[in-house]
Design an enzyme around this catalytic site. Structure first.
Site, mmCIF file in Angstrom:
data_model
loop_
_atom_site.group_PDB
_atom_site.id
_atom_site.type_symbol
_atom_site.label_atom_id
_atom_site.label_comp_id
_atom_site.label_asym_id
_atom_site.label_seq_id
_atom_site.Cartn_x
_atom_site.Cartn_y
_atom_site.Cartn_z
ATOM 1 N N ALA A 52 0.798 -1.223 0.000
ATOM 2 C CA ALA A 52 0.000 0.000 0.000
ATOM 3 C C ALA A 52 0.834 1.278 0.000
ATOM 4 C CB ALA A 52 -0.931 -0.006 1.216
ATOM 5 N N ASP A 53 2.090 1.184 -0.442
ATOM 6 C CA ASP A 53 2.950 2.368 -0.463
ATOM 7 C C ASP A 53 3.782 2.402 -1.753
ATOM 8 O OD1 ASP A 53 4.063 4.702 0.458
ATOM 9 O OD2 ASP A 53 5.483 3.748 1.822
#
Length: 223
Positions: free
Chosen positions: A108-109
């Site tokens: 998620a980054d």
């Protein structure tokens, strides 16, 4: 409720804070990040996505406060001049779809500093401190959402967005009435045909600076 009303927020503030707190604490434990990275590498290898990799964790030198990995020689994808950036973007898309719809564990980054072109032409994904878990129900909802967009069954989109948490449950009719569905239809049809920002504004009837930003404001107004 007073804050939400005062600034016109259509957001579950308590839920946002709770989620932020959980993810923040997860990022403080490097053993968890090490496990996430190792599982990602194994999952991509098992599915034949050998052009995707991550820095290999050195388990015996990793603790709750220290993460040790092998050094990866490479260049940030957004700074690469190797000429195969489009291929690597396709590999990244394939990898993220695999995480989203298959493994259910999503990195998620994905900012540019976490995507490296290795010297042997692979894509290395770094920093697994922030991941999100998707339930099977969420995965099916995403598939239904995509299928409705591809088949241009836009009347089903409000319910899809409701199940995914983008609009409040029971407010699908308000989404229809506000014209959001029609704007979404124009946006995705334009994207599918390869149109640029100017064509998108024309398709949605928006002036300079409108289009997607205007769509965001319309979604926010659905109470």
């Amino acid at each position: 409720p007073l804050l939400k009303k005062a600034v016109n927020l259509n957001t579950d503030l308590v839920g946002v804070v709770d989620e932020w707190g959980v993810r923040f604490l997860d990022e403080l434990d490097y053993r968890r990040e090490a496990q996430n990275a190792t599982e990602f590498g194994a999952a991509m290898q098992a599915r034949g996505l050998t052009s995707l990799c991550t820095a290999q964790v050195v388990d015996e030198l990793t603790t709750q406060r220290v993460l040790t990995t092998e050094w990866v020689e490479g260049t940030r994808l957004d700074e690469s001049t190797a000429g195969d950036e489009a291929r690597l973007c396709g590999i990244a898309l394939n990898g993220y779809l695999t995480m989203l719809l298959d493994t259910g564990v999503l990195h998620a980054d994905p900012h540019p500093g976490n995507l490296l072109r290795t010297t042997d032409g692979r894509l290395c994904v770094l920093d697994f401190g922030l991941v999100t878990q998707l339930s099977e129900e969420q995965q099916y909802s995403i598939l239904e959402y995509i299928s409705h967009l591809v088949s241009e069954n836009f009347s089903a989109v409000p319910a899809d967005l409701g199940r995914l948490g983008f609009v409040p449950q029971g407010k699908e009719a308000a989404m229809q009435d506000s014209g959001v569905v029609q704007t979404l239809a124009a946006v995705f049809q334009n994207l599918a045909s390869g149109g640029g920002a100017k064509a998108l504004r024309s398709a949605t009837g928006q002036k300079e600076g409108g289009g997607v930003s205007e769509l965001g404001r319309e979604l926010q107004d659905i109470q």
